[in-house]
Design a protein around this motif. Structure first.
Motif, PDB file in Angstrom:
ATOM      1  N   SER A  25       0.821  -1.212   0.000  1.00  0.00           N
ATOM      2  CA  SER A  25       0.000   0.000   0.000  1.00  0.00           C
ATOM      3  C   SER A  25       0.852   1.257   0.000  1.00  0.00           C
ATOM      4  N   ALA A  26       2.127   1.134   0.397  1.00  0.00           N
ATOM      5  CA  ALA A  26       3.021   2.288   0.420  1.00  0.00           C
ATOM      6  C   ALA A  26       3.758   2.497  -0.891  1.00  0.00           C
ATOM      7  N   VAL A  27       3.666   1.538  -1.821  1.00  0.00           N
ATOM      8  CA  VAL A  27       4.346   1.666  -3.108  1.00  0.00           C
ATOM      9  C   VAL A  27       3.568   2.628  -4.000  1.00  0.00           C
ATOM     10  N   PRO A  28       4.224   3.633  -4.623  1.00  0.00           N
ATOM     11  CA  PRO A  28       3.505   4.548  -5.511  1.00  0.00           C
ATOM     12  C   PRO A  28       2.791   3.806  -6.620  1.00  0.00           C
ATOM     13  N   ALA A  29       1.637   4.325  -7.026  1.00  0.00           N
ATOM     14  CA  ALA A  29       0.878   3.693  -8.109  1.00  0.00           C
ATOM     15  C   ALA A  29       1.701   3.673  -9.384  1.00  0.00           C
ATOM     16  N   ARG A  30       1.509   2.634 -10.180  1.00  0.00           N
ATOM     17  CA  ARG A  30       2.246   2.525 -11.433  1.00  0.00           C
ATOM     18  C   ARG A  30       1.947   3.725 -12.315  1.00  0.00           C
ATOM     19  N   GLY A  31       3.020   4.248 -12.924  1.00  0.00           N
ATOM     20  CA  GLY A  31       2.835   5.357 -13.838  1.00  0.00           C
ATOM     21  C   GLY A  31       2.968   6.719 -13.196  1.00  0.00           C
ATOM     22  N   GLY A  91      10.584   1.367 -12.340  1.00  0.00           N
ATOM     23  CA  GLY A  91       9.578   0.424 -11.871  1.00  0.00           C
ATOM     24  C   GLY A  91       9.974  -0.245 -10.568  1.00  0.00           C
ATOM     25  N   TYR A  92       9.055  -1.038 -10.052  1.00  0.00           N
ATOM     26  CA  TYR A  92       9.275  -1.777  -8.806  1.00  0.00           C
ATOM     27  C   TYR A  92       9.198  -3.277  -9.089  1.00  0.00           C
ATOM     28  N   LEU A 104      24.252  -8.178  -6.114  1.00  0.00           N
ATOM     29  CA  LEU A 104      25.400  -7.380  -6.553  1.00  0.00           C
ATOM     30  C   LEU A 104      25.464  -7.357  -8.068  1.00  0.00           C
ATOM     31  N   ALA A 105      25.244  -8.507  -8.690  1.00  0.00           N
ATOM     32  CA  ALA A 105      25.246  -8.555 -10.154  1.00  0.00           C
ATOM     33  C   ALA A 105      24.150  -7.665 -10.725  1.00  0.00           C
ATOM     34  N   ALA A 106      22.958  -7.690 -10.131  1.00  0.00           N
ATOM     35  CA  ALA A 106      21.859  -6.847 -10.607  1.00  0.00           C
ATOM     36  C   ALA A 106      22.223  -5.373 -10.463  1.00  0.00           C
ATOM     37  N   ALA A 107      22.852  -5.011  -9.329  1.00  0.00           N
ATOM     38  CA  ALA A 107      23.242  -3.618  -9.117  1.00  0.00           C
ATOM     39  C   ALA A 107      24.278  -3.170 -10.141  1.00  0.00           C
ATOM     40  N   GLU A 108      25.217  -4.063 -10.479  1.00  0.00           N
ATOM     41  CA  GLU A 108      26.230  -3.712 -11.479  1.00  0.00           C
ATOM     42  C   GLU A 108      25.633  -3.567 -12.871  1.00  0.00           C
ATOM     43  N   MET A 109      24.446  -4.159 -13.081  1.00  0.00           N
ATOM     44  CA  MET A 109      23.737  -3.984 -14.357  1.00  0.00           C
ATOM     45  C   MET A 109      22.867  -2.734 -14.364  1.00  0.00           C
ATOM     46  N   LEU A 113      18.313  -0.890  -6.111  1.00  0.00           N
ATOM     47  CA  LEU A 113      17.941  -1.850  -5.069  1.00  0.00           C
ATOM     48  C   LEU A 113      16.860  -1.308  -4.150  1.00  0.00           C
ATOM     49  N   SER A 114      16.701   0.013  -4.072  1.00  0.00           N
ATOM     50  CA  SER A 114      15.637   0.586  -3.251  1.00  0.00           C
ATOM     51  C   SER A 114      14.258   0.298  -3.836  1.00  0.00           C
ATOM     52  N   ARG A 115      14.207  -0.128  -5.091  1.00  0.00           N
ATOM     53  CA  ARG A 115      12.946  -0.463  -5.749  1.00  0.00           C
ATOM     54  C   ARG A 115      12.747  -1.974  -5.867  1.00  0.00           C
ATOM     55  N   LEU A 116      13.556  -2.721  -5.135  1.00  0.00           N
ATOM     56  CA  LEU A 116      13.536  -4.172  -5.259  1.00  0.00           C
ATOM     57  C   LEU A 116      13.289  -4.824  -3.907  1.00  0.00           C
ATOM     58  N   ALA A 117      12.288  -5.695  -3.839  1.00  0.00           N
ATOM     59  CA  ALA A 117      12.013  -6.474  -2.633  1.00  0.00           C
ATOM     60  C   ALA A 117      12.511  -7.897  -2.845  1.00  0.00           C
ATOM     61  N   VAL A 118      13.110  -8.478  -1.807  1.00  0.00           N
ATOM     62  CA  VAL A 118      13.639  -9.836  -1.884  1.00  0.00           C
ATOM     63  C   VAL A 118      13.050 -10.657  -0.746  1.00  0.00           C
TER      64      VAL A 118
END
Length: 251
Positions: A25-31, A91-92, A104-109, A113-118
């Motif tokens: 609910s805290a994630v901004p709406a798409r777009g 995007g999220y 780390l590999a994703a960050a180097e690409m 990471l602030s938009r990524l949940a794991v």
């Protein structure tokens, strides 16, 4: 059934799901947020998610369809590339049940990471966790750990993705009737030398199969350059996949 619903395990799962719903609910709406693009760059269609450039050449429309399910098999490096493309474009995204996927590999690409949940350990029902995440995110990558999802459950999750306009990528398991199938194999390395060399690039063979049309096949290199990792096309081909099975390219 009643005792299971009130068990400590079930209560803990409900708490986790409730927490995920609060976070969604805290994630901004798409777009609501847009990313500045290079002048003259062709804008991506609004019904597609961005992908690494060499993969875009193989996909119908040049991106992953929103509201669809994509079945994925093979190297995790391209999954990291998908996360980088989506979060780097504003995007999220989330990764569920893939603890060995390298952030780390994703960050180097270029991943943000602030938009990524794991969620490395989603518990006994990772599909339920993915369903919650589809409510608010653009891309959810779900690791199936070799499990074949029952067709009825596939239809439920596919409908959830379609209704929310989110893309679900299912990796490492069985899925009924996906919109796309992506199969990748590592076909070579460059830069290794006599046990002391440095790895400069990895070559992937990629096969894309859609519900309609003929499969497409191409090669792409993942190259390390000055602390960054870039995707480059190598002899990309939009030809039918009556070519040799990709497994023959792996020693």
């Amino acid at each position: 059934m009643g005792s299971e619903a009130s068990s400590p395990e079930a209560d803990a799962r409900e708490l986790v799901l409730a927490d995920l719903r609060r976070r969604m609910s805290a994630v901004p709406a798409r777009g609501q947020e847009a990313t500045a693009r290079i002048p003259g760059e062709q804008p991506l269609r609004r019904d597609l998610l961005p992908v690494p450039a060499p993969l875009a050449e193989l996909l119908p429309g040049g991106g992953l369809p929103k509201g669809a399910v994509v079945a994925y098999s093979g190297a995790h490096s391209l999954l990291a590339g998908l996360l980088a493309a989506v979060t780097g474009d504003g995007g999220y995204a989330a990764v569920v049940g893939l603890p060995r996927l390298g952030l780390l590999a994703a960050a180097e690409m270029g991943a943000q990471l602030s938009r990524l949940a794991v969620i490395a350990d989603p518990g006994p029902d990772p599909g339920e966790v993915a369903a919650v995440l589809l409510d608010g995110l653009d891309l959810v990558i779900l690791g199936l750990d070799g499990v074949a999802v029952p067709p009825a459950r596939c239809r439920v999750l596919a409908a959830r993705a379609r209704n929310r306009g989110a893309t679900l990528v299912v990796a490492g398991g069985g899925w009924t009737d996906p919109a796309l199938r992506l199969d990748t194999r590592v076909s070579g390395y460059d830069g290794l030398g006599a046990g002391r060399g440095r790895l400069r690039s990895v070559c992937l063979d990629v096969r894309v199969s859609a519900k309609s049309g003929r499969p497409r096949h191409g090669r792409m290199d993942l190259c390390a350059k000055a602390g960054r990792t870039e995707w480059l096309a190598r002899d990309t081909m939009s030809r039918v996949a009556e070519v040799t099975d990709l497994r023959e390219a792996v020693s």
